[in-house]
Design an enzyme around this catalytic site. Structure first.
Site, PDB file in Angstrom:
ATOM      1  N   TRP A 142       0.816  -1.217   0.000  1.00  0.00           N
ATOM      2  CA  TRP A 142       0.000   0.000   0.000  1.00  0.00           C
ATOM      3  C   TRP A 142       0.849   1.266   0.000  1.00  0.00           C
ATOM      4  O   TRP A 142       0.521   2.236  -0.692  1.00  0.00           O
ATOM      5  CB  TRP A 142      -0.994  -0.007   1.164  1.00  0.00           C
ATOM      6  CG  TRP A 142      -2.084  -1.004   0.909  1.00  0.00           C
ATOM      7  CD1 TRP A 142      -2.332  -2.158   1.585  1.00  0.00           C
ATOM      8  CD2 TRP A 142      -3.070  -0.956  -0.139  1.00  0.00           C
ATOM      9  NE1 TRP A 142      -3.397  -2.835   1.030  1.00  0.00           N
ATOM     10  CE2 TRP A 142      -3.866  -2.120  -0.033  1.00  0.00           C
ATOM     11  CE3 TRP A 142      -3.343  -0.054  -1.167  1.00  0.00           C
ATOM     12  CZ2 TRP A 142      -4.926  -2.394  -0.909  1.00  0.00           C
ATOM     13  CZ3 TRP A 142      -4.401  -0.322  -2.041  1.00  0.00           C
ATOM     14  CH2 TRP A 142      -5.179  -1.486  -1.903  1.00  0.00           C
TER      15      TRP A 142
ATOM     16  N   ASP B 238      -1.349   6.511   6.797  1.00  0.00           N
ATOM     17  CA  ASP B 238      -2.460   5.657   6.376  1.00  0.00           C
ATOM     18  C   ASP B 238      -2.656   4.592   7.459  1.00  0.00           C
ATOM     19  O   ASP B 238      -1.798   3.730   7.655  1.00  0.00           O
ATOM     20  CB  ASP B 238      -2.115   5.015   5.024  1.00  0.00           C
ATOM     21  CG  ASP B 238      -3.182   4.044   4.528  1.00  0.00           C
ATOM     22  OD1 ASP B 238      -4.136   3.744   5.272  1.00  0.00           O
ATOM     23  OD2 ASP B 238      -3.038   3.558   3.377  1.00  0.00           O
TER      24      ASP B 238
ATOM     25  N   LYS C   7     -11.849  -1.959   6.752  1.00  0.00           N
ATOM     26  CA  LYS C   7     -10.997  -2.934   7.426  1.00  0.00           C
ATOM     27  C   LYS C   7     -11.438  -3.072   8.885  1.00  0.00           C
ATOM     28  O   LYS C   7     -11.785  -4.147   9.333  1.00  0.00           O
ATOM     29  CB  LYS C   7      -9.524  -2.522   7.356  1.00  0.00           C
ATOM     30  CG  LYS C   7      -9.050  -2.123   5.956  1.00  0.00           C
ATOM     31  CD  LYS C   7      -8.921  -3.308   5.013  1.00  0.00           C
ATOM     32  CE  LYS C   7      -8.792  -2.934   3.541  1.00  0.00           C
ATOM     33  NZ  LYS C   7      -7.691  -2.073   3.184  1.00  0.00           N
TER      34      LYS C   7
HETATM   35  C1  LIG Z   1      -7.162  -1.520   1.843  1.00  0.00           C
HETATM   36  C2  LIG Z   1      -6.111  -0.502   2.001  1.00  0.00           C
HETATM   37  C3  LIG Z   1      -6.029   0.605   1.141  1.00  0.00           C
HETATM   38  C4  LIG Z   1      -6.947   0.806  -0.042  1.00  0.00           C
HETATM   39  O1  LIG Z   1      -8.231   1.078   0.355  1.00  0.00           O
HETATM   40  P1  LIG Z   1      -9.350   1.456  -0.726  1.00  0.00           P
HETATM   41  O2  LIG Z   1     -10.530   1.777   0.146  1.00  0.00           O
HETATM   42  O3  LIG Z   1      -9.567   0.256  -1.578  1.00  0.00           O
HETATM   43  O4  LIG Z   1      -8.884   2.631  -1.474  1.00  0.00           O
HETATM   44  C5  LIG Z   1      -5.037   1.533   1.379  1.00  0.00           C
HETATM   45  N1  LIG Z   1      -4.175   1.404   2.396  1.00  0.00           N
HETATM   46  C6  LIG Z   1      -4.225   0.348   3.245  1.00  0.00           C
HETATM   47  C7  LIG Z   1      -3.237   0.238   4.363  1.00  0.00           C
HETATM   48  C8  LIG Z   1      -5.201  -0.633   3.072  1.00  0.00           C
HETATM   49  O5  LIG Z   1      -5.246  -1.683   3.909  1.00  0.00           O
END
Ligand SMILES: *Cc1c(COP(=O)(O)O)cnc(C)c1O
Length: 365
Positions: free
Chosen positions: A101, A176, A200
């Site tokens: 990511w 993030d 998540k």
């Molecule tokens: C799943 C995830 C993303 C992407 O998320 P989207 O909602 O599909 O854009 C980005 N960063 C991390 C750490 C993730 O687990």
């Protein structure tokens, strides 16, 4: 009993939250309407949004000089949006790549702007993604707009167990937290901006939490289209355009559930126990199951493992599913297995997985 859902995302939600949503489906709180049918400008939805924000503030102890938004676009949209807004007037961003990511974030951050995205550290080059570069190894400049990193790499199963600490002169940190927000205590004041897709650890997909230190909003330029401009969303109290009303309602239910569970500190305790139970099973299997990651960088949310044999891994995933242990397949590029054990996964689910692992090893080990 429902099967155990080890999906990396969209992921398991607390059963009691789903039941509340079911009860509210046709008639929310005596209104006669579903939350999905309500205007985002109605008092009813205002109240849902207000309480979701207040409960999130309470759970994370968000200081009053931080703003909270529930936006759309997923974490992926914000990879670029953070640069459009917070790198305005700067020449450089420092970006730490530690897995899938943060690698994608790195590739997307500089789009639509002239800013240079400087690779501050690369966990693949340094450690083959089996460990994380500590903050002392990050090549950062005090003149950079910000430092970006991903605290928990959902695909690679890596997590900064010790939160990186930068010096006083370092640029603001943008993080993030998609796959770990609310799973353990953090100090929000360590960060300039925190963002996290909901699907998540928080709710269904569609809402993205963005927590912004107020002073950084001064960087948002009029040149950025309003819908991507954090300052414009703040000016309209998160209602610049229609927010993802139903996912926000669901996130609000999850926040209340977390409060009844004892909040983030209690989650941290249970999550630690869950992760240790699973890693102990892997490490105690005499090499039948393997996780290549250094102990201090192992994720407590996404536990990757393999038998080292593709056919056996496939058999594991199929047989586990028959026993109601679902979605254990690893991310395509990595293969193997991945058990995502977010807040809503009970300890009993991990115990059931560990028991299955022992039985599988007896049959095939
Ligand atoms: C799943 C995830 C993303 C992407 O998320 P989207 O909602 O599909 O854009 C980005 N960063 C991390 C750490 C993730 O687990």
């Amino acid at each position: 009993m429902r099967p155990y859902n080890f999906s990396a995302g969209p992921a398991v939600l607390p059963e009691s939250v789903l039941r509340t949503a079911q009860q509210d489906m046709l008639d929310y709180n005596g209104t006669g309407f579903s939350v999905m049918e309500m205007s985002h400008r109605s008092d009813m939805f205002h109240s849902i949004l207000y309480h979701a924000e207040q409960d999130l503030r309470q759970l994370l102890a968000i200081p009053s000089n931080y703003k909270v938004l529930f936006l759309q676009g997923g974490a992926s949209a914000h990879f670029t949006q953070i640069a459009l807004n917070f790198a305005n007037g700067f020449k450089r961003i420092d970006s730490v790549v530690t897995g899938n990511w943060s690698g994608i974030a790195h590739s997307q951050m500089g789009k639509l702007s002239d800013v240079k995205v400087h690779l501050a550290a690369h966990g693949g080059d340094l450690y083959h993604y089996n460990d994380l570069p500590p903050a002392s190894q990050w090549d950062i400049s005090p003149d950079s707009a910000f430092v970006h990193y991903v605290i928990n790499e959902t695909v690679h199963g890596l997590q900064y167990r010790d939160i990186p600490q930068l010096g006083k002169d370092a640029p603001p940190v943008i993080c993030d937290m998609s796959s770990e927000i609310l799973s353990r205590r953090i100090n929000v004041a360590d960060f300039g901006v925190i963002y996290a897709g909901a699907q998540k650890n928080v709710g269904p997909s569609g809402a993205t939490i963005v927590i912004i230190r107020e002073d950084l909003l001064g960087r948002c330029s009029e040149r950025v289209p309003n819908v991507w401009n954090y300052q414009k969303h703040i000016e309209k109290d998160g209602m610049y355009n229609t927010p993802a009303t139903y996912p926000i309602y669901m996130a609000g239910l999850v926040f209340r559930w977390l409060q009844t569970q004892g909040g983030v500190a209690q989650m941290e305790k249970i999550n630690t126990l869950k992760a240790q139970t699973l890693y102990d099973a892997i490490d105690g299997s005499g090499g039948f199951y393997r996780n290549p990651i250094q102990p201090q960088a192992r994720s407590y949310m996404n536990v990757i493992f393999t038998t080292g044999d593709k056919t056996l891994d496939e058999r594991f995933i199929e047989q586990a599913a028959v026993r109601g242990l679902m979605f254990l397949r690893g991310y395509p590029v990595l293969g193997g297995m991945r058990a995502s054990i977010y807040n809503a996964m009970p300890l009993a689910g991990v115990e059931a997985l560990v028991a299955f692992m022992a039985g599988f090893q007896r049959r095939y080990g």
